[in-house]
Scaffold this motif. Structure first.
Motif, PDB file in Angstrom:
ATOM      1  N   ALA A  95     -48.276   0.648  -2.057  1.00  0.00           N
ATOM      2  CA  ALA A  95     -49.318   0.320  -3.032  1.00  0.00           C
ATOM      3  C   ALA A  95     -49.587  -1.178  -3.126  1.00  0.00           C
ATOM      4  N   LEU A  96     -48.580  -2.005  -2.855  1.00  0.00           N
ATOM      5  CA  LEU A  96     -48.746  -3.450  -2.958  1.00  0.00           C
ATOM      6  C   LEU A  96     -49.507  -4.030  -1.772  1.00  0.00           C
ATOM      7  N   CYS A  97     -49.530  -3.291  -0.668  1.00  0.00           N
ATOM      8  CA  CYS A  97     -50.132  -3.800   0.573  1.00  0.00           C
ATOM      9  C   CYS A  97     -51.430  -3.089   0.939  1.00  0.00           C
ATOM     10  N   SER A  98     -51.477  -1.792   0.662  1.00  0.00           N
ATOM     11  CA  SER A  98     -52.602  -0.957   1.089  1.00  0.00           C
ATOM     12  C   SER A  98     -53.004   0.012  -0.016  1.00  0.00           C
ATOM     13  N   GLY A  99     -52.823  -0.419  -1.259  1.00  0.00           N
ATOM     14  CA  GLY A  99     -52.989   0.487  -2.377  1.00  0.00           C
ATOM     15  C   GLY A  99     -54.400   0.618  -2.918  1.00  0.00           C
ATOM     16  N   LEU A 100     -54.596   1.698  -3.651  1.00  0.00           N
ATOM     17  CA  LEU A 100     -55.882   2.018  -4.266  1.00  0.00           C
ATOM     18  C   LEU A 100     -56.339   0.928  -5.227  1.00  0.00           C
ATOM     19  N   GLU A 101     -55.391   0.346  -5.957  1.00  0.00           N
ATOM     20  CA  GLU A 101     -55.755  -0.653  -6.955  1.00  0.00           C
ATOM     21  C   GLU A 101     -56.208  -1.975  -6.338  1.00  0.00           C
ATOM     22  N   LEU A 102     -56.067  -2.141  -5.035  1.00  0.00           N
ATOM     23  CA  LEU A 102     -56.533  -3.352  -4.370  1.00  0.00           C
ATOM     24  C   LEU A 102     -58.028  -3.309  -4.065  1.00  0.00           C
ATOM     25  N   LEU A 103     -58.634  -2.140  -4.204  1.00  0.00           N
ATOM     26  CA  LEU A 103     -60.049  -1.974  -3.894  1.00  0.00           C
ATOM     27  C   LEU A 103     -60.904  -2.073  -5.151  1.00  0.00           C
ATOM     28  N   ASP A 104     -61.982  -2.834  -5.075  1.00  0.00           N
ATOM     29  CA  ASP A 104     -62.962  -2.850  -6.158  1.00  0.00           C
ATOM     30  C   ASP A 104     -63.826  -1.600  -6.100  1.00  0.00           C
ATOM     31  N   GLU A 105     -64.100  -1.128  -4.903  1.00  0.00           N
ATOM     32  CA  GLU A 105     -64.831   0.109  -4.686  1.00  0.00           C
ATOM     33  C   GLU A 105     -64.102   0.933  -3.632  1.00  0.00           C
ATOM     34  N   LEU A 106     -64.116   2.262  -3.801  1.00  0.00           N
ATOM     35  CA  LEU A 106     -63.445   3.132  -2.834  1.00  0.00           C
ATOM     36  C   LEU A 106     -64.117   3.022  -1.468  1.00  0.00           C
ATOM     37  N   GLU A 107     -63.298   3.036  -0.423  1.00  0.00           N
ATOM     38  CA  GLU A 107     -63.802   2.922   0.948  1.00  0.00           C
ATOM     39  C   GLU A 107     -63.167   4.021   1.805  1.00  0.00           C
ATOM     40  N   PRO A 108     -63.574   5.278   1.576  1.00  0.00           N
ATOM     41  CA  PRO A 108     -62.886   6.413   2.216  1.00  0.00           C
ATOM     42  C   PRO A 108     -62.933   6.427   3.739  1.00  0.00           C
ATOM     43  N   GLN A 109     -63.948   5.834   4.345  1.00  0.00           N
ATOM     44  CA  GLN A 109     -64.042   5.878   5.799  1.00  0.00           C
ATOM     45  C   GLN A 109     -63.321   4.722   6.483  1.00  0.00           C
ATOM     46  N   ALA A 205     -53.683  16.342   3.268  1.00  0.00           N
ATOM     47  CA  ALA A 205     -54.016  15.029   2.719  1.00  0.00           C
ATOM     48  C   ALA A 205     -55.450  14.945   2.216  1.00  0.00           C
ATOM     49  N   ILE A 206     -56.388  15.508   2.944  1.00  0.00           N
ATOM     50  CA  ILE A 206     -57.791  15.423   2.537  1.00  0.00           C
ATOM     51  C   ILE A 206     -58.079  16.373   1.379  1.00  0.00           C
ATOM     52  N   ALA A 207     -57.655  17.621   1.500  1.00  0.00           N
ATOM     53  CA  ALA A 207     -57.964  18.611   0.466  1.00  0.00           C
ATOM     54  C   ALA A 207     -57.377  18.235  -0.883  1.00  0.00           C
ATOM     55  N   VAL A 208     -56.163  17.724  -0.890  1.00  0.00           N
ATOM     56  CA  VAL A 208     -55.474  17.457  -2.160  1.00  0.00           C
ATOM     57  C   VAL A 208     -55.685  16.028  -2.647  1.00  0.00           C
ATOM     58  N   PHE A 209     -55.565  15.063  -1.746  1.00  0.00           N
ATOM     59  CA  PHE A 209     -55.589  13.655  -2.164  1.00  0.00           C
ATOM     60  C   PHE A 209     -56.882  12.918  -1.811  1.00  0.00           C
ATOM     61  N   GLY A 210     -57.712  13.541  -0.960  1.00  0.00           N
ATOM     62  CA  GLY A 210     -58.935  12.879  -0.536  1.00  0.00           C
ATOM     63  C   GLY A 210     -59.867  12.473  -1.675  1.00  0.00           C
ATOM     64  N   PRO A 211     -60.128  13.357  -2.640  1.00  0.00           N
ATOM     65  CA  PRO A 211     -61.067  13.004  -3.706  1.00  0.00           C
ATOM     66  C   PRO A 211     -60.703  11.730  -4.462  1.00  0.00           C
ATOM     67  N   GLN A 212     -59.411  11.501  -4.710  1.00  0.00           N
ATOM     68  CA  GLN A 212     -59.021  10.299  -5.442  1.00  0.00           C
ATOM     69  C   GLN A 212     -59.238   9.034  -4.613  1.00  0.00           C
ATOM     70  N   LYS A 213     -59.422   9.202  -3.311  1.00  0.00           N
ATOM     71  CA  LYS A 213     -59.679   8.058  -2.427  1.00  0.00           C
ATOM     72  C   LYS A 213     -61.158   7.943  -2.070  1.00  0.00           C
ATOM     73  N   GLY A 214     -61.979   8.769  -2.705  1.00  0.00           N
ATOM     74  CA  GLY A 214     -63.416   8.690  -2.497  1.00  0.00           C
ATOM     75  C   GLY A 214     -63.984   9.641  -1.469  1.00  0.00           C
ATOM     76  N   VAL A 215     -63.187  10.554  -0.932  1.00  0.00           N
ATOM     77  CA  VAL A 215     -63.685  11.514   0.052  1.00  0.00           C
ATOM     78  C   VAL A 215     -64.490  12.586  -0.680  1.00  0.00           C
ATOM     79  N   THR A 216     -65.783  12.616  -0.451  1.00  0.00           N
ATOM     80  CA  THR A 216     -66.652  13.590  -1.111  1.00  0.00           C
ATOM     81  C   THR A 216     -66.586  14.936  -0.402  1.00  0.00           C
ATOM     82  N   ALA A 217     -67.130  15.963  -1.061  1.00  0.00           N
ATOM     83  CA  ALA A 217     -67.150  17.292  -0.456  1.00  0.00           C
ATOM     84  C   ALA A 217     -67.926  17.279   0.852  1.00  0.00           C
ATOM     85  N   GLY A 218     -68.994  16.500   0.896  1.00  0.00           N
ATOM     86  CA  GLY A 218     -69.786  16.431   2.115  1.00  0.00           C
ATOM     87  C   GLY A 218     -69.103  15.715   3.257  1.00  0.00           C
ATOM     88  N   ARG A 219     -68.157  14.859   2.946  1.00  0.00           N
ATOM     89  CA  ARG A 219     -67.450  14.080   3.972  1.00  0.00           C
ATOM     90  C   ARG A 219     -66.102  14.706   4.329  1.00  0.00           C
TER      91      ARG A 219
END
Length: 367
Positions: A95-109, A205-219
């Motif tokens: 989390a300190l190096c590659s964590g969600l809180e380091l992003l101002d906006e989600l970048e799922p791709q 990983a995608i089905a369960v954790f993807g949405p919190q990282k910005g992965v939409t249903a379409g993606r």
């Protein structure tokens, strides 16, 4: 009495160290002559490094500059733990190096784990004997490809060029070159995680954790296919990892990448408890107090409070639970305090969690 205070963080509101201090303060207010030992806990998620540093004498924070999940520089750190026998362990928190809180906006791709791998590489360059890798809080779904890249793996497209970092780039993998892979330290690398999800599928990983990282249903379909391409490309790997290996789906699939390197999966809470010497501290205690922000149906799946309660029971010691919100039957505890009930509402407890943690400690001492 001798009381061990070993809560996890109250995620989003207070660190494990702060909650432990508040509980202890409340206890001492009611029983000033008791011995109260602070042992903040973690399970591999955000705050793991801080919790271990607070609970472990002789630990040293080691600053390191890495590339964040957004591609920009990030000032991070890893923890050096020196054992009495001279063994040196490096703890790296994703989390300190590659964590969600380091992003101002989600970048799922495009978000990636390159920085996590760079921090691991720094521990290896320092000469640690063993690694603990905390996987919680990831911002990406890159399957640990960024971390593997930092460790020397080359993921190549059909033209022999390096594929782009991030989940989307995985779809272009045509070949893998392991020749420059950094070796594991002599004592190995242990992954700290509280999930057992596989890399792919309905629990992946995608089905369960993807949405919190910005992965939409379409993606989601494309993101899943990209991870499947990574799994196919890494079918022969040093660690013998398989997509269905329990925990491979942790941290956007980073579990899979690190297992492919040769790391082993462990219950984060159990490994942290052993690292900070909690089992030995509990022996001879009269009471253990543990807790987390929300005690719910997932807590029994490896979360810190349940592990602390297990250790207490094995030593015949009573264990009390303090939680911001109790949303599932707290089986296995000798006492339970809900901060939201003390405060009158969830909102009130969240507004000043340390005040109510102090009150919870005082109430437990008076029981």
């Amino acid at each position: 009495m001798r009381v061990i205070v070993a809560p996890d963080s109250f995620k989003g509101s207070a660190s494990a160290a702060a909650v432990a201090a508040a509980l202890a303060e409340g206890w001492r207010e009611a029983r000033p002559d008791d011995e109260v030992v602070l042992a903040p806990m973690a399970d591999g998620g955000e705050g793991t490094l801080d919790a271990v540093a607070a609970a472990t004498a002789g630990s040293t924070r080691m600053p390191v500059a890495v590339t964040g999940p957004h591609g920009h520089p990030v000032s991070a750190e890893w923890l050096l733990l020196e054992q009495p026998d001279g063994t040196r362990t490096g703890l790296v928190e994703l989390a300190l190096c590659s964590g969600l809180e380091l992003l101002d906006e989600l970048e799922p791709q495009t978000a990636h784990t390159l920085g996590f791998g760079q921090a691991i590489r720094a521990t290896l360059d320092h000469g640690v004997d063993r690694l603990l890798l905390a996987l919680g809080g990831s911002s990406s779904s890159d399957g640990g490809a960024g971390a593997l890249t930092a460790l020397g793996v080359r993921l190549l497209d059909e033209r022999g060029a390096a594929v782009p970092l991030g989940n989307a780039g995985l779809a272009r993998i045509a070949a893998v070159d392991w020749a420059s892979l950094a070796p594991l330290p002599a004592g190995g690398a242990v992954l700290l995680s509280d999930v057992d999800n596989p890399l792919l599928g309905d629990r992946g990983a995608i089905a369960v954790f993807g949405p919190q990282k910005g992965v939409t249903a379409g993606r989601a379909g494309a993101a899943e296919s990209a991870l499947a391409r990574l799994a196919d490309a890494l079918v022969e790997n040093p660690g013998g990892a398989l997509p269905e290996t329990p925990g491979a789906g942790a941290a956007g699939g980073t579990g899979f990448g690190m297992l492919a390197w040769g790391a082993t999966m462990s219950s984060g809470a159990r490994a942290i408890a052993e690292t900070i010497g909690l089992p030995a501290s509990i022996v001879g205690a009269d009471l253990v107090i543990t807790g987390e922000g929300r005690f719910d149906g997932q807590s029994a799946g490896g979360k810190a409070p349940v592990e602390v309660a297990r250790l207490a029971r094995s030593s015949g010691v009573r264990c009390a639970l303090v939680a911001g919100l109790v949303d599932a039957p707290p089986v296995g505890f000798d006492g339970v305090v809900s901060l939201s009930e003390l405060a009158g509402s969830v909102a009130a407890s969240l507004a000043d969690p340390l005040h109510w943690a102090r009150e919870a400690g005082r109430r437990l001492a008076l029981e």
